[in-house]
Scaffold this motif. Structure first.
Motif, mmCIF file in Angstrom:
data_model
loop_
_atom_site.group_PDB
_atom_site.id
_atom_site.type_symbol
_atom_site.label_atom_id
_atom_site.label_comp_id
_atom_site.label_asym_id
_atom_site.label_seq_id
_atom_site.Cartn_x
_atom_site.Cartn_y
_atom_site.Cartn_z
ATOM 1 N N THR A 1 22.390 54.294 11.085
ATOM 2 C CA THR A 1 23.430 53.740 11.948
ATOM 3 C C THR A 1 24.816 54.070 11.405
ATOM 4 O O THR A 1 25.093 53.885 10.221
ATOM 5 C CB THR A 1 23.266 52.208 12.044
ATOM 6 O OG1 THR A 1 22.077 51.927 12.760
ATOM 7 C CG2 THR A 1 24.443 51.576 12.729
ATOM 8 N N GLU A 2 25.692 54.545 12.266
ATOM 9 C CA GLU A 2 27.063 54.874 11.863
ATOM 10 C C GLU A 2 28.053 53.766 12.213
ATOM 11 O O GLU A 2 29.118 53.670 11.604
ATOM 12 C CB GLU A 2 27.496 56.191 12.523
ATOM 13 C CG GLU A 2 26.682 57.386 12.057
ATOM 14 C CD GLU A 2 27.198 58.691 12.622
ATOM 15 O OE1 GLU A 2 28.198 58.683 13.365
ATOM 16 O OE2 GLU A 2 26.601 59.744 12.302
ATOM 17 N N ASN A 3 27.743 52.937 13.205
ATOM 18 C CA ASN A 3 28.634 51.864 13.632
ATOM 19 C C ASN A 3 27.833 50.570 13.643
ATOM 20 O O ASN A 3 27.027 50.344 14.540
ATOM 21 C CB ASN A 3 29.198 52.160 15.029
ATOM 22 C CG ASN A 3 30.181 51.104 15.500
ATOM 23 O OD1 ASN A 3 30.035 49.927 15.212
ATOM 24 N ND2 ASN A 3 31.190 51.538 16.244
ATOM 25 N N PRO A 4 28.030 49.696 12.642
ATOM 26 C CA PRO A 4 27.189 48.504 12.546
ATOM 27 C C PRO A 4 27.337 47.541 13.725
ATOM 28 O O PRO A 4 26.369 46.903 14.122
ATOM 29 C CB PRO A 4 27.624 47.856 11.223
ATOM 30 C CG PRO A 4 28.981 48.423 10.940
ATOM 31 C CD PRO A 4 28.987 49.794 11.511
ATOM 32 N N VAL A 5 28.543 47.420 14.296
ATOM 33 C CA VAL A 5 28.727 46.532 15.445
ATOM 34 C C VAL A 5 27.906 47.038 16.635
ATOM 35 O O VAL A 5 27.167 46.287 17.282
ATOM 36 C CB VAL A 5 30.213 46.400 15.824
ATOM 37 C CG1 VAL A 5 30.372 45.618 17.127
ATOM 38 C CG2 VAL A 5 30.992 45.726 14.699
ATOM 39 N N SER A 6 28.027 48.322 16.926
ATOM 40 C CA SER A 6 27.262 48.896 18.034
ATOM 41 C C SER A 6 25.771 48.848 17.767
ATOM 42 O O SER A 6 24.968 48.650 18.691
ATOM 43 C CB SER A 6 27.705 50.345 18.279
ATOM 44 O OG SER A 6 29.044 50.389 18.733
ATOM 45 N N ALA A 7 25.380 49.003 16.511
ATOM 46 C CA ALA A 7 23.959 48.927 16.163
ATOM 47 C C ALA A 7 23.401 47.549 16.478
ATOM 48 O O ALA A 7 22.299 47.420 17.028
ATOM 49 C CB ALA A 7 23.765 49.255 14.689
ATOM 50 N N VAL A 8 24.143 46.507 16.133
ATOM 51 C CA VAL A 8 23.700 45.143 16.399
ATOM 52 C C VAL A 8 23.607 44.886 17.899
ATOM 53 O O VAL A 8 22.630 44.325 18.397
ATOM 54 C CB VAL A 8 24.652 44.122 15.747
ATOM 55 C CG1 VAL A 8 24.318 42.705 16.197
ATOM 56 C CG2 VAL A 8 24.587 44.231 14.232
ATOM 57 N N VAL A 9 24.624 45.308 18.634
ATOM 58 C CA VAL A 9 24.709 44.998 20.061
ATOM 59 C C VAL A 9 23.761 45.848 20.897
ATOM 60 O O VAL A 9 23.081 45.348 21.800
ATOM 61 C CB VAL A 9 26.164 45.174 20.546
ATOM 62 C CG1 VAL A 9 26.261 45.094 22.066
ATOM 63 C CG2 VAL A 9 27.068 44.132 19.899
ATOM 64 N N ARG A 10 23.680 47.132 20.612
ATOM 65 C CA ARG A 10 22.967 48.055 21.494
ATOM 66 C C ARG A 10 21.546 48.397 21.052
ATOM 67 O O ARG A 10 20.710 48.764 21.879
ATOM 68 C CB ARG A 10 23.759 49.360 21.616
ATOM 69 C CG ARG A 10 25.078 49.212 22.351
ATOM 70 C CD ARG A 10 25.892 50.490 22.295
ATOM 71 N NE ARG A 10 27.077 50.397 23.142
ATOM 72 C CZ ARG A 10 27.144 50.818 24.404
ATOM 73 N NH1 ARG A 10 26.081 51.396 24.957
ATOM 74 N NH2 ARG A 10 28.248 50.686 25.111
ATOM 75 N N ARG A 11 21.267 48.300 19.752
ATOM 76 C CA ARG A 11 20.014 48.855 19.242
ATOM 77 C C ARG A 11 19.098 47.828 18.585
ATOM 78 O O ARG A 11 17.869 47.930 18.700
ATOM 79 C CB ARG A 11 20.325 49.966 18.237
ATOM 80 C CG ARG A 11 19.114 50.656 17.641
ATOM 81 C CD ARG A 11 19.522 51.867 16.846
ATOM 82 N NE ARG A 11 20.147 52.866 17.701
ATOM 83 C CZ ARG A 11 19.484 53.766 18.428
ATOM 84 N NH1 ARG A 11 18.164 53.790 18.398
ATOM 85 N NH2 ARG A 11 20.131 54.635 19.166
ATOM 86 N N ALA A 12 19.643 46.861 17.896
ATOM 87 C CA ALA A 12 18.821 45.941 17.106
ATOM 88 C C ALA A 12 17.875 45.125 17.984
ATOM 89 O O ALA A 12 18.155 44.849 19.154
ATOM 90 C CB ALA A 12 19.718 45.007 16.299
ATOM 91 N N THR A 13 16.739 44.747 17.394
ATOM 92 C CA THR A 13 15.764 43.885 18.064
ATOM 93 C C THR A 13 15.328 42.809 17.083
ATOM 94 O O THR A 13 15.706 42.813 15.904
ATOM 95 C CB THR A 13 14.525 44.667 18.525
ATOM 96 O OG1 THR A 13 13.713 44.980 17.370
ATOM 97 C CG2 THR A 13 14.902 45.956 19.238
ATOM 98 N N GLY A 14 14.496 41.917 17.565
ATOM 99 C CA GLY A 14 13.978 40.882 16.685
ATOM 100 C C GLY A 14 13.195 41.436 15.516
ATOM 101 O O GLY A 14 13.108 40.797 14.464
#
Length: 338
Positions: free
Chosen positions: A317-330
């Motif tokens: 991941t290059e952008n942690p905010v976008s990773a949390v919002v767009r990609r992360a799951t439970g």
């Protein structure tokens, strides 16, 4: 003292800092920028701004149905199923949903609980001993205000809620109401009740939003539920110009109450930035419920979600905010600090 190291999304802008959060007695003592090998991503825990947890007894029971047949009281599929459920079944189902929400990073939910005092006490029982603490908007009778955290009305076109509004004000508790979901006709009557929270506002127009701004009423939006029920699409970009906007998952019957799914859907289908979406899922809901969390800064409650930034999903991941919002799951949740 305890500490959590990694990339920490700090303050109201979620600025990423490599370092550690120092925790003392359940509160954030300090945020220290320092070298760390940890790949964790640390974010504020989520506050779900609108749910109907009673629907846990009727998951997927309304597939293919529109708003009226699915959820509108008193004869919808939802309300018939709720009426048929016994207390043990209801409490067990709601508790399991609360446990899922906690596992996926939610530490509080603003829930509209049906069936008066009995419904509100059932939800209290369901949440007993868990790390997630539901904020209960009770319904159906004034007496519910003795056991709930506020009153939640179905909609101004459904009934006259002036007595319940007055009772909530007298008790010093918030009054919340659905508005502008199927159409705009109930928005002005809802605003006449001077609520502390509006839910949906899909069909809000400028004349309504001027009143929202004048009355400083926050709005909880539920994008996925609105899509499932085909009632339209809220103009979230416009709502931001008038008030605080928070994110909810709405009926458990319709959607998994995952803030990860709600954030990803909102970010990808609406004119909002990833930081705005993360704020909707954390800070905004916490402010509405008057919780001392939703932001990672000294003095706040240490309600945090710790993600494995080196999971198969998040690695690289290059952008942690976008990773949390767009990609992360439970599946990426390592731990939830309540």
């Amino acid at each position: 003292m305890d500490e959590v190291a990694g990339t920490i999304l700090t303050g109201e802008e979620f600025e990423p800092i490599r370092g550690r959060v120092v925790i003392d007695d359940g509160h954030i003592e300090a945020i220290e920028e320092t070298k760390t090998d940890s790949q964790r991503i640390v974010v504020p825990a989520f506050v779900n701004a609108h749910t109907h947890l009673g629907d846990s007894v009727a998951k997927e029971a309304a597939v293919g149905m529109g708003l009226e047949k699915a959820v509108v009281p008193p004869d919808s599929r939802k309300h018939r199923r709720l009426a048929a459920a016994d207390r043990e079944e209801l409490v067990t189902a709601m508790r399991r949903t609360l446990q899922f929400m906690q596992q996926t990073g939610t530490i509080s939910t603003l829930d509209f609980r049906e069936f008066g005092v009995e419904g509100a006490t059932a939800l209290r029982e369901a949440g007993d001993g868990l790390g997630i603490d539901p904020f209960i908007f009770g319904s159906d009778e004034r007496a519910v205000l003795e056991v709930a955290d506020g009153f939640g009305a179905s909609g101004a076109n459904d009934n006259d809620f002036s007595d319940e509004r007055a009772a909530a004000r007298e008790a010093g508790l918030p009054f919340a109401i659905h508005a502008g979901e199927p159409d705009p006709t109930d928005i002005h009557p809802a605003l006449d009740l001077e609520p502390e929270l509006l839910v949906h506002m899909v069909h809000a127009e400028a004349e309504h939003l001027d009143r929202v701004a004048e009355q400083s009423v926050p709005i909880a939006v539920c994008p996925r539920a609105n899509t499932v029920l085909d009632v339209g699409k809220a103009n979230i970009r416009q709502l931001f110009d008038y008030t605080t906007v928070a994110l909810g998952t709405d009926n458990v019957m319709l959607n998994q109450p995952s803030m990860f799914r709600e954030m990803a859907y909102t970010a990808k289908h609406f004119d909002v930035t990833d930081r705005e979406v993360l704020r909707m899922a954390t800070t905004a809901g916490a402010e509405i419920a008057r919780l001392n969390c939703g932001v990672i800064e000294p003095g706040r409650r240490a309600a945090l979600v710790v993600l494995d930034g080196d999971s198969h999903n998040l690695a690289g991941t290059e952008n942690p905010v976008s990773a949390v919002v767009r990609r992360a799951t439970g599946l990426d949740v390592e731990t939830v600090l309540c």
